[in-house]
Scaffold this active site. Structure first.
Site, PDB file in Angstrom:
ATOM      1  N   SER A  27     -59.826  -3.462  22.682  1.00 27.77           N
ATOM      2  CA  SER A  27     -58.834  -4.209  23.473  1.00 27.77           C
ATOM      3  C   SER A  27     -58.096  -4.736  22.341  1.00 27.77           C
ATOM      4  O   SER A  27     -57.282  -5.462  22.493  1.00 27.77           O
ATOM      5  CB  SER A  27     -59.112  -4.686  24.523  1.00 27.77           C
ATOM      6  OG  SER A  27     -60.027  -5.841  24.279  1.00 27.77           O
ATOM      7  N   ASN A 113     -65.878 -13.730  30.267  1.00 22.00           N
ATOM      8  CA  ASN A 113     -65.221 -13.495  31.402  1.00 22.00           C
ATOM      9  C   ASN A 113     -64.518 -14.875  31.785  1.00 22.00           C
ATOM     10  O   ASN A 113     -63.282 -14.849  32.211  1.00 22.00           O
ATOM     11  CB  ASN A 113     -66.164 -13.332  32.631  1.00 22.00           C
ATOM     12  CG  ASN A 113     -66.692 -11.953  32.512  1.00 22.00           C
ATOM     13  OD1 ASN A 113     -66.510 -11.090  31.719  1.00 22.00           O
ATOM     14  ND2 ASN A 113     -67.831 -11.705  33.316  1.00 22.00           N
ATOM     15  N   HIS A 159     -20.326  -1.638  49.916  1.00 20.97           N
ATOM     16  CA  HIS A 159     -20.232  -0.254  49.861  1.00 20.97           C
ATOM     17  C   HIS A 159     -19.523   0.577  48.450  1.00 20.97           C
ATOM     18  O   HIS A 159     -19.061   1.421  48.616  1.00 20.97           O
ATOM     19  CB  HIS A 159     -19.880   0.534  51.241  1.00 20.97           C
ATOM     20  CG  HIS A 159     -20.322  -0.245  52.483  1.00 20.97           C
ATOM     21  ND1 HIS A 159     -21.373   0.223  53.041  1.00 20.97           N
ATOM     22  CD2 HIS A 159     -19.911  -1.441  53.124  1.00 20.97           C
ATOM     23  CE1 HIS A 159     -21.599  -0.651  54.229  1.00 20.97           C
ATOM     24  NE2 HIS A 159     -20.753  -1.298  54.220  1.00 20.97           N
ATOM     25  N   SER A 286     -20.493   7.965  20.651  1.00 25.66           N
ATOM     26  CA  SER A 286     -20.973   9.259  20.988  1.00 25.66           C
ATOM     27  C   SER A 286     -21.301   9.995  19.624  1.00 25.66           C
ATOM     28  O   SER A 286     -20.213   9.820  18.606  1.00 25.66           O
ATOM     29  CB  SER A 286     -20.330  10.108  21.797  1.00 25.66           C
ATOM     30  OG  SER A 286     -20.575  11.479  21.578  1.00 25.66           O
ATOM     31  N   LYS A 292     -15.728   7.825  22.559  1.00 20.93           N
ATOM     32  CA  LYS A 292     -16.708   7.158  23.360  1.00 20.93           C
ATOM     33  C   LYS A 292     -17.186   5.831  23.206  1.00 20.93           C
ATOM     34  O   LYS A 292     -16.935   5.465  21.939  1.00 20.93           O
ATOM     35  CB  LYS A 292     -17.760   7.976  23.507  1.00 20.93           C
ATOM     36  CG  LYS A 292     -17.526   9.419  24.424  1.00 20.93           C
ATOM     37  CD  LYS A 292     -17.313   9.217  25.878  1.00 20.93           C
ATOM     38  CE  LYS A 292     -18.195   8.590  26.710  1.00 20.93           C
ATOM     39  NZ  LYS A 292     -19.326   9.370  27.021  1.00 20.93           N
ATOM     40  N   ASN A 294     -19.754   3.455  24.806  1.00 16.95           N
ATOM     41  CA  ASN A 294     -20.798   3.444  25.849  1.00 16.95           C
ATOM     42  C   ASN A 294     -21.423   2.262  25.962  1.00 16.95           C
ATOM     43  O   ASN A 294     -21.897   1.432  24.963  1.00 16.95           O
ATOM     44  CB  ASN A 294     -21.731   4.684  25.635  1.00 16.95           C
ATOM     45  CG  ASN A 294     -21.293   5.858  25.588  1.00 16.95           C
ATOM     46  OD1 ASN A 294     -20.392   6.232  26.298  1.00 16.95           O
ATOM     47  ND2 ASN A 294     -21.862   6.897  24.772  1.00 16.95           N
ATOM     48  N   GLU A 299     -27.046   0.037  30.224  1.00 13.22           N
ATOM     49  CA  GLU A 299     -27.786   1.213  30.797  1.00 13.22           C
ATOM     50  C   GLU A 299     -29.269   0.939  30.384  1.00 13.22           C
ATOM     51  O   GLU A 299     -30.166   1.053  31.347  1.00 13.22           O
ATOM     52  CB  GLU A 299     -27.301   2.569  30.141  1.00 13.22           C
ATOM     53  CG  GLU A 299     -25.834   2.681  30.684  1.00 13.22           C
ATOM     54  CD  GLU A 299     -25.286   4.009  29.661  1.00 13.22           C
ATOM     55  OE1 GLU A 299     -25.956   4.748  29.861  1.00 13.22           O
ATOM     56  OE2 GLU A 299     -24.347   3.582  29.218  1.00 13.22           O
ATOM     57  N   TYR A 326     -66.031  -9.758  37.893  1.00 16.64           N
ATOM     58  CA  TYR A 326     -65.297  -9.259  36.705  1.00 16.64           C
ATOM     59  C   TYR A 326     -65.752  -7.798  36.746  1.00 16.64           C
ATOM     60  O   TYR A 326     -66.883  -7.340  36.957  1.00 16.64           O
ATOM     61  CB  TYR A 326     -65.878  -9.918  35.363  1.00 16.64           C
ATOM     62  CG  TYR A 326     -65.093  -9.048  34.176  1.00 16.64           C
ATOM     63  CD1 TYR A 326     -63.925  -9.520  33.831  1.00 16.64           C
ATOM     64  CD2 TYR A 326     -65.981  -8.136  33.497  1.00 16.64           C
ATOM     65  CE1 TYR A 326     -63.443  -8.897  32.758  1.00 16.64           C
ATOM     66  CE2 TYR A 326     -65.333  -7.447  32.513  1.00 16.64           C
ATOM     67  CZ  TYR A 326     -63.807  -7.730  32.152  1.00 16.64           C
ATOM     68  OH  TYR A 326     -63.286  -7.262  30.993  1.00 16.64           O
ATOM     69  N   LYS A 334     -54.011  -6.573  30.405  1.00 17.80           N
ATOM     70  CA  LYS A 334     -53.165  -7.131  29.676  1.00 17.80           C
ATOM     71  C   LYS A 334     -51.896  -6.251  28.979  1.00 17.80           C
ATOM     72  O   LYS A 334     -50.782  -6.876  29.038  1.00 17.80           O
ATOM     73  CB  LYS A 334     -53.831  -7.583  28.183  1.00 17.80           C
ATOM     74  CG  LYS A 334     -54.735  -8.753  28.488  1.00 17.80           C
ATOM     75  CD  LYS A 334     -55.948  -8.649  27.637  1.00 17.80           C
ATOM     76  CE  LYS A 334     -56.883  -9.197  28.363  1.00 17.80           C
ATOM     77  NZ  LYS A 334     -57.791  -8.382  29.094  1.00 17.80           N
TER      78      LYS A 334
END
Ligand code: ARG
Length: 466
Positions: A27, A113, A159, A286, A292, A294, A299, A326, A334
């Site tokens: 790890s 631990n 809506h 683009s 374009k 964007n 996003e 444990y 992690k």
């Protein structure tokens, strides 16, 4: 044969783990991020061990000097991490022991631990403070924009259909409320993390005469009055991943807020809405279509919300089937915590930059909010003031809307005769309702979008942010 000597737990084995197992179980490639906290924990532990007589002063001082050197090496990126030593804890301990023989005593009355549980709690407290600062940065950007745009009105939507007029400031301050709650949530996570597990050992504490309160105090695990906070159950302390999961939840919900905000701003940036333009620094073009522009930062923010929610789900699922206490599964807590931390921090900074640089198109906002249908409810209220029950008023205005649609006329231009046909109550000054300024000024109760209310809320936020 694998190098048995190198693993700290190697005594009872004749060979070490095979190469595939070492690669699978390591790890250190990600938990080395905990190194500063691991060192901090060892400093406190060594100090405590000396205080209770397990280490001599000399041994303690050698260990502390060695730890300080390790800390500098790690910070400078000069420490050589070894996969075969599994994790951050064994890497640091081995390196220390190689230089300071007395460090062979450092792991007395401690297990990885309770060590990793401590490291994570220290990490989470620091992470919450960082996220809080980033949240404050975004709040400042929003409040500044809100103050600048206080007089611009737009339709509010339900809506995704035009509903009622609001100010841009009121809309931006709605996000401030969400982010304000996010700050409170991260503060609660920091508080949940603020308990010292050291002394829990592997599962059942230790027979040695340690001073848990001293260690807790040295590490800053204290309450508001400075009293040490030590975990009250050793089994829970090494099995518990609640604070990490709560952190991921706070991050996931905050990311969801950013995502909703992003969706609004994406809509505002379309040719169809045209309310706002995002800054160049956070937009892209683009490769094919030269025209374009964007809103990629926004996003991506929507996308990151999915990723952050996945981190929360990861942690919930990771723990759900584990028997106490444990289990090695927990090592994999992690990556989702670190990723939630990184993504929310970046996301907040990107949103702050996008909001700070966005510009509003007053003309397009004014054109959209000029739609008199936005004040249909105000017309119903006008009838209510004249004694008509609201349900009847709603129907009467509904009939007027239908007439307007049939005639192809704006709601405020329906001829008198046709209006009275919809309901005889439409006479006198009913058209006065269609005055935006008046409509907003009529909404000055707490929480409403009236200009004085919004100004008061703005001041509240400005004060809160200093
Ligand atoms: N790398 C381990 C983890 O993060 C540390 C604890 C290891 N404990 C053990 N009994 N193998 O979970």
């Amino acid at each position: 044969m694998a190098k048995k000597k190198q693993v700290t737990w190697g005594g009872r084995f004749s060979t070490g783990p095979g190469a595939l197992m070492r690669r699978f179980s390591e790890s250190v490639s990600f938990d080395r991020r905990l190194a500063p906290f691991d060192i901090q924990g060892s400093v406190a532990h060594a100090t405590m061990l000396a205080k209770v007589g397990i280490l001599s002063r000399r041994e303690r001082d050698q260990i502390l000097a060695g730890l300080a050197r390790l800390g500098r090496e790690v910070a400078a990126g000069k420490f050589r991490w070894k996969e075969e030593l599994e994790d951050v804890h064994m890497n640091l301990e081995q390196a220390l022991t190689a230089r300071v023989p007395a460090a062979a005593k450092l792991h007395t009355a401690r297990s990885r631990n309770d060590q990793v549980a401590t490291d994570m709690r220290l990490y989470l407290k620091a992470a919450c403070a960082e996220v809080d600062a980033a949240l404050a940065g975004l709040l400042r950007a929003l409040v500044r924009q809100a103050a600048r745009q206080a007089d611009i009105l737009i339709p509010g939507y339900t809506h995704l259909q035009r509903a009622q007029p609001v100010s841009v400031a009121h809309h931006l301050l709605a996000y401030c409320e969400m982010l304000g709650r996010d700050r409170a949530r991260f503060a609660a996570v920091a508080d949940a993390a603020n308990w010292c597990p050291l002394g829990s050992g592997a599962i059942a504490g230790t027979t040695l005469p340690i001073d848990r309160e001293l260690t807790a105090r040295l590490l800053g695990f204290v309450d508001a009055k400075g009293r040490p906070r030590v975990t009250p159950n050793s089994m829970d302390a090494v099995a518990d991943r609640d604070a990490a999961t709560e952190f991921a939840f706070a991050a996931a919900l905050c990311a969801t807020h950013l995502s909703r905000m992003a969706e609004d701003l994406i809509l505002w940036s379309t040719a169809e809405f045209g309310f706002a333009r995002m800054p160049d620094a956070f937009s892209t073009g683009s490769s094919l279509m030269p025209q374009k522009r964007n809103p990629d930062s926004l996003e991506l923010l929507r996308g990151k919300a999915a990723r952050t929610q996945a981190s929360l789900t990861h942690l919930l699922v990771l723990a759900k089937g584990l028997p106490l206490t444990y289990n090695r599964d927990l090592q994999d807590d992690k990556p989702p915590v670190f990723d939630a931390h990184d993504q929310i921090l970046l996301g907040l900074q990107v949103m702050a930059g996008t909001v700070a640089g966005m510009t509003l198109d007053r003309r397009r906002c004014a054109a959209a909010v000029a739609d008199p249908a936005l004040l249909a409810t105000d017309l119903a209220d006008w009838l209510v003031r004249r004694g008509m029950p609201f349900r009847h008023a709603h129907h009467a205005v509904g009939r007027l809307v239908a007439v307007a649609e049939r005639l192809g006329a704006p709601l405020d231009r329906v001829p008198d005769a046709a209006a009275r046909d919809a309901d005889p109550a439409f006479r006198g000054d009913w058209r006065k309702v269609f005055d935006l300024g008046r409509a907003l000024r009529a909404r000055e109760n707490t929480g409403m979008p009236g200009p004085r209310q919004v100004a008061a809320q703005l001041r509240r936020w400005q004060r809160a942010l200093g």
